[in-house]
Motif scaffolding. Structure first.
Motif, PDB file in Angstrom:
ATOM      1  N   PHE A  23     -29.262   3.069   1.223  1.00 39.25           N
ATOM      2  CA  PHE A  23     -28.268   3.277   2.705  1.00 39.25           C
ATOM      3  C   PHE A  23     -26.913   4.228   1.880  1.00 39.25           C
ATOM      4  O   PHE A  23     -27.315   4.245   3.811  1.00 39.25           O
ATOM      5  N   VAL A  24     -26.370   3.587   1.332  1.00 39.40           N
ATOM      6  CA  VAL A  24     -24.572   4.471   1.555  1.00 39.40           C
ATOM      7  C   VAL A  24     -24.740   5.941   1.484  1.00 39.40           C
ATOM      8  O   VAL A  24     -24.072   6.455   1.858  1.00 39.40           O
ATOM      9  N   MET A  64     -33.149  -1.892 -10.135  1.00 38.33           N
ATOM     10  CA  MET A  64     -33.086  -3.175  -8.922  1.00 38.33           C
ATOM     11  C   MET A  64     -33.912  -2.500  -7.879  1.00 38.33           C
ATOM     12  O   MET A  64     -33.654  -1.310  -7.354  1.00 38.33           O
ATOM     13  N   ALA A  86     -29.745  -0.314  -1.464  1.00 38.12           N
ATOM     14  CA  ALA A  86     -28.738  -0.210  -1.008  1.00 38.12           C
ATOM     15  C   ALA A  86     -27.501   0.719  -1.358  1.00 38.12           C
ATOM     16  O   ALA A  86     -27.054   1.967  -0.086  1.00 38.12           O
ATOM     17  N   PHE A 110     -33.477 -11.590 -15.471  1.00 37.14           N
ATOM     18  CA  PHE A 110     -34.251 -11.649 -13.652  1.00 37.14           C
ATOM     19  C   PHE A 110     -35.882 -12.270 -13.641  1.00 37.14           C
ATOM     20  O   PHE A 110     -35.959 -11.868 -12.759  1.00 37.14           O
ATOM     21  N   THR A 157     -24.925  11.467   7.045  1.00 37.13           N
ATOM     22  CA  THR A 157     -24.749  10.939   8.743  1.00 37.13           C
ATOM     23  C   THR A 157     -23.066  11.260   8.953  1.00 37.13           C
ATOM     24  O   THR A 157     -22.817  11.469   9.875  1.00 37.13           O
ATOM     25  N   GLY A 158     -22.072  10.626   8.149  1.00 34.57           N
ATOM     26  CA  GLY A 158     -20.888  10.633   8.274  1.00 34.57           C
ATOM     27  C   GLY A 158     -20.595  12.228   8.265  1.00 34.57           C
ATOM     28  O   GLY A 158     -19.152  12.067   9.276  1.00 34.57           O
ATOM     29  N   LEU A 208     -16.562   1.768   9.429  1.00 30.51           N
ATOM     30  CA  LEU A 208     -16.871   1.642   7.563  1.00 30.51           C
ATOM     31  C   LEU A 208     -15.983   1.608   6.748  1.00 30.51           C
ATOM     32  O   LEU A 208     -15.494   0.931   5.933  1.00 30.51           O
ATOM     33  N   THR A 243     -22.345   5.453  14.809  1.00 25.94           N
ATOM     34  CA  THR A 243     -22.403   5.063  13.253  1.00 25.94           C
ATOM     35  C   THR A 243     -21.015   4.333  12.585  1.00 25.94           C
ATOM     36  O   THR A 243     -20.323   3.969  13.240  1.00 25.94           O
ATOM     37  N   PRO A 244     -21.308   3.536  11.944  1.00 29.36           N
ATOM     38  CA  PRO A 244     -19.971   3.310  10.935  1.00 29.36           C
ATOM     39  C   PRO A 244     -19.024   3.851  10.501  1.00 29.36           C
ATOM     40  O   PRO A 244     -17.992   3.378  11.013  1.00 29.36           O
ATOM     41  N   PHE A 245     -19.538   5.557  11.250  1.00 27.87           N
ATOM     42  CA  PHE A 245     -17.828   7.058  11.451  1.00 27.87           C
ATOM     43  C   PHE A 245     -16.968   6.263  12.577  1.00 27.87           C
ATOM     44  O   PHE A 245     -16.082   6.770  12.598  1.00 27.87           O
ATOM     45  N   PHE A 294     -33.200  -3.983  -5.026  1.00 22.40           N
ATOM     46  CA  PHE A 294     -32.206  -3.895  -3.789  1.00 22.40           C
ATOM     47  C   PHE A 294     -30.977  -2.950  -4.102  1.00 22.40           C
ATOM     48  O   PHE A 294     -30.642  -2.538  -2.773  1.00 22.40           O
ATOM     49  N   VAL A 300     -23.864  -4.506   1.843  1.00 26.26           N
ATOM     50  CA  VAL A 300     -24.708  -3.861   1.125  1.00 26.26           C
ATOM     51  C   VAL A 300     -24.448  -3.241  -0.284  1.00 26.26           C
ATOM     52  O   VAL A 300     -24.295  -2.994  -0.863  1.00 26.26           O
ATOM     53  N   LEU A 301     -22.567  -3.441  -0.299  1.00 25.23           N
ATOM     54  CA  LEU A 301     -22.158  -3.268  -0.983  1.00 25.23           C
ATOM     55  C   LEU A 301     -21.957  -3.992  -1.951  1.00 25.23           C
ATOM     56  O   LEU A 301     -21.477  -4.582  -3.143  1.00 25.23           O
ATOM     57  N   PRO A 328     -24.999  -6.377  -4.082  1.00 28.41           N
ATOM     58  CA  PRO A 328     -25.342  -6.218  -5.380  1.00 28.41           C
ATOM     59  C   PRO A 328     -24.526  -5.744  -5.982  1.00 28.41           C
ATOM     60  O   PRO A 328     -24.068  -5.992  -7.799  1.00 28.41           O
ATOM     61  N   LEU A 349     -25.772   7.110   4.958  1.00 30.03           N
ATOM     62  CA  LEU A 349     -24.620   6.400   5.503  1.00 30.03           C
ATOM     63  C   LEU A 349     -23.782   8.527   5.118  1.00 30.03           C
ATOM     64  O   LEU A 349     -22.590   8.510   6.174  1.00 30.03           O
ATOM     65  N   CYS A 350     -23.152   7.981   3.951  1.00 32.78           N
ATOM     66  CA  CYS A 350     -21.971   8.997   4.044  1.00 32.78           C
ATOM     67  C   CYS A 350     -23.135  11.015   4.203  1.00 32.78           C
ATOM     68  O   CYS A 350     -22.290  11.567   4.580  1.00 32.78           O
TER      69      CYS A 350
END
Lengths: 445, 344
Positions: free
Chosen positions: B10-11, B1, B7, A345, B17-18, A300, A389-391, B3, A239-240, A243, B14-15
């Motif tokens: 999603f991040v 974009m 993304a 693109f 829920t974190g 994470l 979770t990832p945490f 995607f 994900v990181l 992109p 994550l934060c």
């Protein structure tokens, strides 16, 4: 005199031309020989590499394949309500609370029945219990808590044998060495043979290897938590880094002016790709844990660190893929009036996609096998519970392998190899996916 | 974009829920790899016996690394317990206090024995500390003179030892085991052979003489093993005339490959170490942050659970794994001190 003896008569008759041709012939022979030698060297190099590969896989598979099977001891358990739920409360919460030893009593009772042990003979009972995993009672407890309707029934339950019994059945602890040096004693062998005769002892597929978390008992240990941890990390990396990497390389390749600054950036990206990954681990410890106060051992943080290690790889692969798109595509796009961004693109990026995907997947596969940076951020840990979770704290496949490799028990040795097989299978799957994607989207000019 | 929008969503997710998961939900332990197997056994049993608490997270990494992590401060993102195979140093305690970890509770859990073992098919060895000092000391006493170690074979060290080239696989300098080895074997041997007196006579101060005694020869006869005992075992597998230093637990698990040597005529075993007869043993510890008690769920219960007879008593799983139990009075005193809140 010597002249006449050494040179053939024909050359003297034919004059200079013939001598020249014969000289060229000699040179040709030498060059052919050199080529043959080179081919032999090449073949030799490939053969040696294949030999090493076969030896590596051979040793891992021959040591690890036994771990995919595991010794089970099946016994009829009487789920006696008066023991499990003495106050009549059959709820899961009631099962999980109260005296923990009542489940050991259930197992002892069923063992006494299976092995026909005299109820008053405590030594015989303990010898029998030695064969069963020490995790049997907690396993039975959570089994009943998950399905309270078992209470009051009688049914066969598969218990894990201890790692030592497992190793004995599989032959890695041998019976022919003196008893004092053996982890399985003669009295245990008698019981094992009795169980085998009754058909209670058998080898079954080791599902626990994939579903269980860390355990000090080898028979209960699995790579489940490590798999989930690795999966979360791959997700974060994907994900990181996809992109970020793709956006960065598109800018650098298509839009950025070519000057000293972009050259400097390019050199640095190439440098970063070669930096040892432990350095990223130290960086991650300093930045993500000590400065940003993210939790230790969390997938994470692992994912963030691995993102740093894979980004340069992805950027380099993406830039190479973009470079490989012929300039005529861009010129045609611009020529029919598309803006630069539309050209990139709509035309360039789709054509570069197979290369980008291959680079990304190979970067991910690399990250999956990465160990060193994870050691620094506390992912080499004993984690029993699945991360939700990832945490949450988790381990990763390579760190799990590292931890098992340092355990002294025989049963962990085979599990180490089995975990390596699992990791290799994932790497193989990812690399095959990269090849398939490349084949599917490849465009030739 | 599209995607990258997905993304970033999603991040962000994550934060979101974190942040709620940030509060410490479980005990975090790091430190000595010698204590690690016992800590994991207790952590596992603790989680099984107390379904209401989450299972503690246990990391290895070594005593020094664990204590460094421990002394980073107080709070959710710091560890709660540091395992150590040696007492905490004054310098470490000061670093702790400087970082706000002012109250540290010391828990002594038992003892660890170090054994000397060689290949199972080899002869029996009966060592004394002096033999080891003469075999691997950097400078030994020969005919009343301090000389660079001239002994090449075990038979040079003492008549009756086999005619083997000296190949000793000893714990590396970053191992907690190394200190015990230096103190109880090399220094003891140095004093027994009078080499210590010779060092003093040569003008060295007391501390320097002790350092000179603990110095190991560097000509390849003594090999530092910085990894785990598995590596030592692999060395002995490939060199059948090598002698290695192992933990008692590791030896117990590999009795079919290794033959253990006696030290001062005493064979290492749980009994001889607990009684203090076997000379090469050390106490094992863990350190608890008092500020975290009552904040991290289950921390107090975990420590009390660890100190129960069922965990580290004479017939406990930790002992089955190689821990040498402390005498009952000592265990009771440690528990009482913890409950009284005694700090260092």
């Amino acid at each position: 005199m010597t002249e006449a003896a050494s040179s053939p008569p024909a050359s003297r008759i034919g004059g200079t031309d013939v001598r020249k041709i014969s000289k060229i012939d000699i040179g040709l022979k030498r060059r052919y020989a050199a080529e043959r030698r080179f081919r032999t060297y090449g073949l030799l190099a490939v053969t040696i590499a294949i030999c090493f590969l076969v030896a590596l896989f051979g040793s891992i598979v021959s040591r690890g394949y036994t771990a995919f099977q595991q010794t089970r001891i099946s016994m009829i358990v009487d789920f006696d309500p008066s023991i499990i739920a003495p106050n009549g409360d059959r709820s899961a919460a009631a099962v999980m609370s109260g005296n923990a030893f009542r489940f050991d009593d259930l197992i002892a009772a069923s063992l006494q029945k299976t092995l026909e042990i005299d109820p008053n003979d405590e030594d015989a009972l303990y010898d029998g219990l030695d064969l069963l995993s020490k995790g049997s009672a907690p396993m039975l407890r959570s089994m009943i808590a998950a399905d309270p309707s078992l209470i009051g029934t009688k049914r066969s339950v598969d218990f894990y044998a201890t790692g030592d019994v497992d190793a004995f059945i599989k032959g890695s602890i041998r019976a022919d060495i003196p008893e004092s040096q053996r982890l399985i004693k003669d009295k245990h062998i008698v019981l094992i043979e009795k169980l085998e005769k009754e058909g209670a002892l058998r080898l079954a597929f080791n599902t626990g290897l994939f579903t269980n978390g860390a355990s000090t008992r080898p028979e209960m240990a699995g790579v489940g938590v490590a798999l989930v941890g690795s999966l979360y990390m791959m997700l974060v990396v994907l994900v990181l880094s996809l992109p970020l990497g793709v956006a960065g390389s598109i800018y650098l390749e298509e839009f950025a002016p070519k000057n000293r600054w972009t050259d400097l950036i390019e050199v640095n990206i190439n440098n970063l790709a070669a930096v040892p990954s432990i350095v990223y681990g130290l960086l991650g410890l300093a930045v993500f844990i000590n400065f940003a106060h993210l939790p230790r051992s969390a997938s994470l943080v692992g994912g963030l660190v691995l993102t740093l290690t894979t980004l340069p790889t992805i950027i380099i692969a993406t830039r190479a893929a973009l470079k490989a798109v012929p300039p005529s595509i861009r010129e045609a796009g611009l020529g029919v009036g598309a803006s630069k961004m539309q050209t990139v693109f709509h035309h360039v990026l789709p054509l570069a996609m197979p290369g980008v995907l291959t680079g990304t997947i190979i970067g991910l596969a690399h990250a999956l096998g990465e160990t060193a940076p994870l050691l620094m951020i506390g992912m080499k840990a004993f984690v029993v519970e699945y991360p939700t979770t990832p945490f949450d704290p988790a381990t990763a496949l390579p760190t799990q392998i590292y931890m098992w490799a340092t355990e002294p028990e025989r049963a962990f040795t085979e599990r180490t190899s089995a975990a390596i097989i699992v990791l290799l299978a994932f790497l193989l799957a990812m690399n095959s996916l990269a090849i398939i994607l490349r084949r599917a989207f490849e465009r030739r000019w | 974009m599209k995607f990258s929008t997905a993304a970033s969503a999603f991040v962000l997710g994550l934060c979101a829920t974190g942040t709620s998961a940030f509060a410490a939900e479980q005990i975090h332990i790091a430190g000595s790899s010698t204590v690690l197997p016992y800590a994991t056994i207790v952590a596992e049993a603790f989680a099984e016996a107390n379904p209401s608490f989450k299972a503690p997270i246990v990391e290895g990494g070594g005593s020094s690394a664990g204590l460094k992590e421990f002394c980073k401060g107080v709070g959710d993102d710091t560890i709660d317990i540091a395992d150590a195979s040696r007492p905490i140093k004054d310098s470490e305690l000061e670093a702790c206090k400087a970082a706000g970890v002012t109250e540290v509770q010391e828990i002594r859990i038992g003892y660890d024995g170090i054994v000397f073992a060689s290949d199972i098919k080899g002869p029996d060895f009966a060592f004394e500390p002096a033999d080891w000092f003469n075999a691997i000391g950097a400078q030994v006493l020969k005919d009343g003179q301090l000389v660079d170690n001239p002994n090449a074979k075990w038979s040079d060290v003492k008549a009756g030892f086999p005619d083997w080239d000296i190949a000793a696989y000893i714990p590396g300098e970053k191992h907690g085991t190394r200190e015990v080895f230096e103190l109880n074997v090399l220094l003891a041997g140095c004093k027994a052979t009078k080499a210590y007196d010779a060092f003093i006579a040569s003008g060295l101060a007391k501390g320097d003489a002790e350092k000179a005694c603990a110095k190991v020869r560097k000509d390849g006869k003594a090999v530092d093993i910085d990894g785990e005992y598995n590596e030592t075992l692999a060395r002995i597998d490939s060199n059948k005339t090598g002698i290695g230093v192992f933990g008692l637990a590791f030896y117990e698990n590999n009795k079919d490959k290794l033959k253990v040597a006696t030290m001062n005529g005493i064979a290492p075993s749980v009994e001889t170490i607990a009684k203090g007869e076997y000379p090469v043993s050390r106490p094992l510890f863990f350190y608890v942050k008092k500020a975290h008690l009552g904040v991290v769920p289950g921390l107090k219960e975990y420590v009390e659970f660890f100190l129960a007879d069922q965990m580290i008593g004479p017939r406990s799983p930790a002992v089955a794994k190689g821990l040498v139990p402390a005498p009952k009075e000592e265990r009771q005193k440690v528990l009482a001190d913890f409950q009284a809140g005694k700090t260092l």
